[in-house]
Enzyme design. Structure first.
Site, PDB file in Angstrom:
ATOM      1  N   TYR A 147       0.993  -1.234  -0.060  1.00 55.22           N
ATOM      2  CA  TYR A 147      -0.055   0.017   0.080  1.00 55.22           C
ATOM      3  C   TYR A 147       1.034   1.189   0.137  1.00 55.22           C
ATOM      4  O   TYR A 147       1.789   1.183   0.881  1.00 55.22           O
ATOM      5  CB  TYR A 147      -0.892  -0.069   1.021  1.00 55.22           C
ATOM      6  N   ASP A 175       9.308   2.469  -0.561  1.00 55.36           N
ATOM      7  CA  ASP A 175       8.298   3.165   0.264  1.00 55.36           C
ATOM      8  C   ASP A 175       8.685   2.580   1.657  1.00 55.36           C
ATOM      9  O   ASP A 175       8.400   1.570   2.378  1.00 55.36           O
ATOM     10  CB  ASP A 175       6.936   2.763  -0.265  1.00 55.36           C
ATOM     11  N   LYS A 183       5.329   9.307   8.604  1.00 52.48           N
ATOM     12  CA  LYS A 183       5.050   8.596   9.978  1.00 52.48           C
ATOM     13  C   LYS A 183       6.176   9.086  11.115  1.00 52.48           C
ATOM     14  O   LYS A 183       5.798  10.175  11.429  1.00 52.48           O
ATOM     15  CB  LYS A 183       4.897   7.077   9.942  1.00 52.48           C
TER      16      LYS A 183
HETATM   17  N1  HOZ Z   1      -3.762   3.065   6.326  1.00 55.81           N
HETATM   18  C1  HOZ Z   1      -3.407   3.445   7.439  1.00 55.81           C
HETATM   19  C2  HOZ Z   1      -2.335   2.592   8.039  1.00 55.81           C
HETATM   20  N2  HOZ Z   1      -1.608   1.861   7.143  1.00 55.81           N
HETATM   21  C3  HOZ Z   1      -4.227   3.923   8.066  1.00 55.81           C
HETATM   22  C4  HOZ Z   1      -4.610   5.248   8.392  1.00 55.81           C
HETATM   23  C5  HOZ Z   1      -5.500   5.731   9.425  1.00 55.81           C
HETATM   24  O1  HOZ Z   1      -6.713   5.336   9.758  1.00 55.81           O
HETATM   25  O2  HOZ Z   1      -5.077   6.746  10.349  1.00 55.81           O
END
Ligand code: HOZ
Length: 429
Positions: free
Chosen positions: A142, A237, A265
Site C-alpha cells: 500500500y 516506500d 510517519k
Molecule cells: N492506512 C493507514 C495505516 N496503514 C491507516 C490510516 C488511519 O486510519 O489513520
C-alpha cells in the site's frame, strides 16, 4: 449508550462512514470504534474513561509513545515563532541534512505533508526522469491513496475488500503492473514483456499493509539488479519502516540503495509530514531546477519539522532501536511460548518493533498467503483483547507497533491477555 457510540452515531451523519480514514471504522469486527479522549506514553484513554495499552501508535508515528514531553516542548517552542510561513525556514535545512546523513541513498530530499504525497511524487519524478510511463508494484503493498497505486492495494483498501478503487480511470490503472511479492521470476517476465517501458518498481521493502512479512533472502538485491539492468528506478516506500526498523530504515538492514525513497510517519513526530528523496541527479529534475512539478503550501511546516527533529534526535540519543528490539523480542518470546503451550502454531512475524499475528498455520510471504488468515478468528481475538484493555490494529491487514514508552510490564500484561484471548477462541471452522 456509551459516549463513543453517541459520537459514532453523530459522526456517521456528517462524515462518510463516520471516520476520516476507512480502517478506523472497525468494519467486520462486530464493534463500533471508540473515540479517544487523550493519549500519553503507551496508553490511550477513550471518552468513556477506558484505558488501553496501544499498539497502533497513531499507525506508526508514535515511536517514543504518545505526546513525549521533548516533542511537545519542541512544538510549543516552534509555535511561538509562527505556525506556518510558506517561506523557507532553518528547520527545513536541519531536517534535510539529518535525513541525508542517516539515509545515504538520499542525496537530496523534499518535504511534503503525507506518505501519500511522498509516493505520488516519487512516481511522477521517476516518470519524468526516465521518460517512461509504466510502474511495477506488488500485490498487498500500500502506497497511500495515489490513483495509479490503488491497484491490488493493501491496508484499509484491502480491509474493506476494495483493493481496486472506483474513481481510478482504467487508463491510469493500465500503466500499473501488479505482481506477487517475493517472486523475482514474475518481475523478470514483466521487464521482458514491457522492455524499455518501465519507469520504476515501487515497493514496501518490508510489506506492512497486508499484515507484516519480510522479503525473501535476495529478493531486494535481485530487484535492485533488475532495475539497474533495465534503466528503471527502484523506489522504496519506507513510510512505515523509515527510522523505525533502524536509523537508516529497511535499506540499511538489507544493504540496498534504492534510487528514490518515500518517508512519513515517524519523521513527523505525530504531525502530518512526508518526505521523498534520492539521487541528486534525479531530484534535480524537480521544479524549480527541472521540469517535474511538485509543490505544497504547508510543506516544511515549522511545527512539523520541530516535532520530527526532536523525535529523531531523542530516538538516537536513547539508542531507541536497541530498546525497541529488546521489547519486541520479549513480546515475541512470550507469544511464541503461548502458541506452543496452546498447541496453536499460528504464524507470528516480528521485525524490530513491528509485529503481526496471522490466524493461519501456513507460512505467509505474500498477499495471497496473508489472505489465508481466518477473519472470524482475528475479529474474535481483536474484540477479546480490546475488552481486556489492549488496542491492536482493527484489521488483520495492518501491523502492530511497539514504542519506547511501552514498559516491560506492558509487554508482559499484553502477552498474558493475548494468550487468554487465544485460549478462548473457538476452533477454526
Ligand atoms: N492506512 C493507514 C495505516 N496503514 C491507516 C490510516 C488511519 O486510519 O489513520
Amino acid at each position: 449508550m456509551s459516549r463513543s457510540s453517541e459520537l459514532f452515531a453523530a459522526a456517521q451523519k456528517r462524515i462518510p462512514g463516520g471516520v476520516n480514514s476507512p480502517v478506523r471504522a472497525f468494519r467486520g469486527l462486530a464493534r463500533t470504534p471508540f473515540f479517544v479522549d487523550r493519549a500519553a506514553g503507551a496508553k490511550v484513554w477513550d471518552v468513556d474513561g477506558n484505558e488501553y495499552i496501544d499498539y497502533v501508535g497513531t499507525w506508526g508515528p508514535a515511536i517514543l509513545g504518545h505526546a513525549p514531553p521533548i516533542v511537545v516542548q519542541a512544538v510549543q517552542a516552534a509555535a511561538k515563532h509562527g505556525l506556518s510561513f510558506g517561506i523557507p525556514n532553518p528547520l527545513e535545512v536541519e531536517m534535510a541534512e539529518l535525513i541525508c546523513a542517516w539515509i545515504p541513498s538520499i542525496e537530496k530530499v523534499r518535504m511534503v505533508n503525507s506518505g501519500t504525497e511522498a509516493t505520488m511524487s516519487c512516481v511522477r519524478l521517476a516518470r519524468g526522469f526516465t521518460g517512461r510511463d509504466k510502474v511495477i508494484k506488488f500485490e498487498g503493498c500500500y502506497h497511500g491513496h495515489v490513483d495509479s497505486l490503488l491497484v491490488a492495494a493493501g491496508s484499509g483498501a484491502l480491509t474493506q475488500g476494495q483493493p481496486e478503487s472506483a474513481g481510478v480511470p482504467a487508463d491510469f490503472a493500465r500503466l500499473t503492473i501488479s505482481l506477487p511479492f517475493n517472486d523475482i521470476e514474475e518481475v523478470r517476465a514483466a521487464f521482458r514483456e514491457n522492455s524499455g517501458q518501465i519507469a520504476a518498481v515501487i515497493l514496501e521493502p518490508i510489506p506492512a499493509n497486508a499484515g507484516l512479512y519480510p522479503p525473501r533472502e535476495d529478493f531486494l538485491q535481485l530487484l535492485r539488479a533488475e532495475c539497474t539492468a533495465a534503466g528503471a528506478l527502484l523506489i522504496f516506500d519506507e513510510v512505515m519502516t523509515g527510522f523505525r526498523v533502524g536509523r537508516g530504515g529497511a535499506q540499511e538492514i538489507y544493504g540496498i540503495k534504492p534510487d528514490l525513497t518515500a518517508l512519513g510517519k515517524v519523521i513527523g513526530g505525530g504531525l502530518p509530514v512526508g518526505a521523498f528523496g534520492g539521487r541528486a541527479e534525479i531530484m534535480d529534475q524537480l521544479s524549480p531546477d527541472g521540469p517535474v512539478y511538485q509543490a505544497g503550501t504547508l510543506s516544511g511546516n515549522p511545527l512539523a519539522m520541530a516535532a520530527g527533529l526532536a523525535q529523531l534526535r531523542e530516538l538516537e540519543r536513547r539508542n531507541g532501536w536497541q530498546l525497541l528490539e529488546a521489547l519486541g523480542q520479549r513480546l515475541e518470546d512470550r507469544v511464541r511460548a503461548s502458541l506452543q503451550r496452546l498447541g496453536r502454531p499460528l504464524t507470528f512475524h516480528r521485525i524490530g518493533s513491528m509485529f503481526c499475528l496471522f490466524f493461519t498455520e501456513k507460512p505467509v510471504s505474500s498477499l495471497a498467503t496473508a489472505k489465508e488468515s481466518d477473519p472470524a478468528q482475528f475479529a474474535e481475538y481483536f474484540r477479546r483483547c480490546l475488552d481486556a484493555g489492549i488496542y491492536f490494529a482493527p484489521s488483520q491487514f495492518e501491523t502492530g507497533f511497539i514504542s519506547t514508552a511501552h514498559s516491560v510490564a506492558d509487554i508482559d500484561a499484553t502477552a498474558a491477555i493475548a494468550a487468554e484471548a487465544l485460549n478462548l477462541l473457538p476452533e477454526p471452522a
